[in-house]
Design a protein around this motif. Structure first.
Motif, PDB file in Angstrom:
ATOM      1  N   ARG A 255      -7.873  -0.210   0.803  1.00  0.00           N
ATOM      2  CA  ARG A 255      -7.379   1.076   1.286  1.00  0.00           C
ATOM      3  C   ARG A 255      -5.893   1.040   1.617  1.00  0.00           C
ATOM      4  O   ARG A 255      -5.263   2.081   1.742  1.00  0.00           O
ATOM      5  N   LYS A 256      -5.322  -0.164   1.786  1.00  0.00           N
ATOM      6  CA  LYS A 256      -3.915  -0.284   2.152  1.00  0.00           C
ATOM      7  C   LYS A 256      -3.080  -0.923   1.039  1.00  0.00           C
ATOM      8  O   LYS A 256      -1.876  -1.106   1.210  1.00  0.00           O
ATOM      9  N   LYS A 257      -3.684  -1.263  -0.082  1.00  0.00           N
ATOM     10  CA  LYS A 257      -2.939  -1.898  -1.166  1.00  0.00           C
ATOM     11  C   LYS A 257      -2.052  -0.889  -1.870  1.00  0.00           C
ATOM     12  O   LYS A 257      -2.327   0.305  -1.898  1.00  0.00           O
ATOM     13  N   THR A 258      -0.981  -1.391  -2.477  1.00  0.00           N
ATOM     14  CA  THR A 258       0.005  -0.540  -3.134  1.00  0.00           C
ATOM     15  C   THR A 258      -0.202  -0.549  -4.647  1.00  0.00           C
ATOM     16  O   THR A 258      -0.999  -1.323  -5.180  1.00  0.00           O
ATOM     17  N   LEU A 259       0.560   0.300  -5.330  1.00  0.00           N
ATOM     18  CA  LEU A 259       0.382   0.490  -6.769  1.00  0.00           C
ATOM     19  C   LEU A 259       0.629  -0.779  -7.589  1.00  0.00           C
ATOM     20  O   LEU A 259      -0.110  -1.040  -8.542  1.00  0.00           O
ATOM     21  N   PRO A 260       1.651  -1.597  -7.291  1.00  0.00           N
ATOM     22  CA  PRO A 260       1.819  -2.841  -8.060  1.00  0.00           C
ATOM     23  C   PRO A 260       0.609  -3.765  -8.000  1.00  0.00           C
ATOM     24  O   PRO A 260       0.321  -4.484  -8.967  1.00  0.00           O
ATOM     25  N   ILE A 261      -0.118  -3.744  -6.880  1.00  0.00           N
ATOM     26  CA  ILE A 261      -1.327  -4.569  -6.764  1.00  0.00           C
ATOM     27  C   ILE A 261      -2.394  -4.066  -7.726  1.00  0.00           C
ATOM     28  O   ILE A 261      -3.073  -4.859  -8.398  1.00  0.00           O
ATOM     29  N   LEU A 262      -2.546  -2.746  -7.820  1.00  0.00           N
ATOM     30  CA  LEU A 262      -3.544  -2.173  -8.733  1.00  0.00           C
ATOM     31  C   LEU A 262      -3.220  -2.535 -10.177  1.00  0.00           C
ATOM     32  O   LEU A 262      -4.117  -2.925 -10.944  1.00  0.00           O
ATOM     33  N   ILE A 263      -1.970  -2.433 -10.559  1.00  0.00           N
ATOM     34  CA  ILE A 263      -1.566  -2.765 -11.931  1.00  0.00           C
ATOM     35  C   ILE A 263      -1.812  -4.237 -12.215  1.00  0.00           C
ATOM     36  O   ILE A 263      -2.310  -4.604 -13.289  1.00  0.00           O
TER      37      ILE A 263
ATOM     38  N   ILE B 182       2.912   6.117 -14.225  1.00  0.00           N
ATOM     39  CA  ILE B 182       2.857   6.776 -12.915  1.00  0.00           C
ATOM     40  C   ILE B 182       3.821   6.092 -11.946  1.00  0.00           C
ATOM     41  O   ILE B 182       4.505   6.751 -11.146  1.00  0.00           O
ATOM     42  N   ALA B 183       3.905   4.764 -12.021  1.00  0.00           N
ATOM     43  CA  ALA B 183       4.780   4.019 -11.118  1.00  0.00           C
ATOM     44  C   ALA B 183       6.252   4.252 -11.423  1.00  0.00           C
ATOM     45  O   ALA B 183       7.102   4.151 -10.523  1.00  0.00           O
ATOM     46  N   ILE B 184       6.586   4.560 -12.668  1.00  0.00           N
ATOM     47  CA  ILE B 184       7.978   4.766 -13.051  1.00  0.00           C
ATOM     48  C   ILE B 184       8.494   6.126 -12.608  1.00  0.00           C
ATOM     49  O   ILE B 184       9.670   6.278 -12.267  1.00  0.00           O
ATOM     50  N   VAL B 185       7.623   7.140 -12.576  1.00  0.00           N
ATOM     51  CA  VAL B 185       8.053   8.511 -12.290  1.00  0.00           C
ATOM     52  C   VAL B 185       8.797   8.631 -10.954  1.00  0.00           C
ATOM     53  O   VAL B 185       9.889   9.231 -10.906  1.00  0.00           O
TER      54      VAL B 185
END
Length: 215
Positions: free
Chosen positions: A158-166, A188-191
């Motif tokens: 619930r607290k992880k960020t987008l780079p972790i998901l990628i 999505i991360a680049i936008v």
């Protein structure tokens, strides 16, 4: 992939870091560049010496500090290291920028009865917007793409960020690896990075124009 939750965590941690870091850097740069209190040269030199301390040397102490403060797994466990990581470099760059501002403007403002806060807010701050824009872009890109600190400190999804998901998607089993989904999340991360640059680029262009044109 619950990308909305990861994206929200990235946005919150990065924006809060950006605001806190910029406020501290601006005030420190004004103090070192204009106010020049007693012993400021020694203090600035001491701060610059910490630039030789690498992130590998501070990883374990930072982890222990965050753990002892009871912040493990929270957004503040990311924000505090993020803020601290860019303070010294940003202060050094902005201090040099503030030092180069014309002293005549400060003197004229004081003759007119302007206090320090009024001088800072209405004279110095508008003139350092180009440097602030560059610092804000660097900070945003660096912390938005930060993988190491969240991977080390955050365990709750619930607290992880987008780079972790990628990274999780890229490290999945090869047979279950969905390259299309990975590229979608990267897009999505680049936008947000592009949006921030477009919003701040006009200050950079304005600063270059002012510095390159003489009457």
């Amino acid at each position: 992939g619950k990308v909305g939750s990861y994206l929200l965590n990235s946005v919150i941690t990065t924006l809060v870091t950006l605001v806190i870091q910029v406020v501290i850097i601006v005030l420190a740069a004004y103090a070192f560049g204009k106010l020049k209190p007693w012993g400021y040269n020694a203090l600035l030199s001491l701060l610059l010496m910490t630039m030789f301390v690498t992130s590998e040397m501070t990883t374990v102490p930072n982890y222990i500090t965050i753990r002892d403060m009871g912040l493990m797994g929270t957004r503040w466990s990311l924000i505090i290291p993020y803020v601290a990581s860019g303070l010294i470099t940003g202060t050094y760059i902005l201090t040099n920028f503030v030092r180069e501002l014309p002293k005549e403007l400060d003197e004229a403002a004081r003759i007119d009865g302007s206090g320090e806060f009024h001088t800072f807010n209405h004279i110095v701050l508008p003139m350092i917007k180009p440097a602030l824009a560059v610092q804000a872009i660097f900070t945003f890109v660096l912390e938005w793409n930060n993988y190491f600190v969240p991977a080390l400190i955050i365990s709750s999804s619930r607290k992880k960020t987008l780079p972790i998901l990628i990274a999780q998607l890229r490290s999945a089993d090869f047979l279950k690896f969905d390259m299309g989904k990975v590229y979608m999340f990267i897009a999505i991360a680049i936008v947000p990075v592009i949006v921030v640059y477009l919003l701040l680029s006009r200050f950079i262009v304005a600063g270059v124009t002012v510095g390159g044109v003489k009457e």
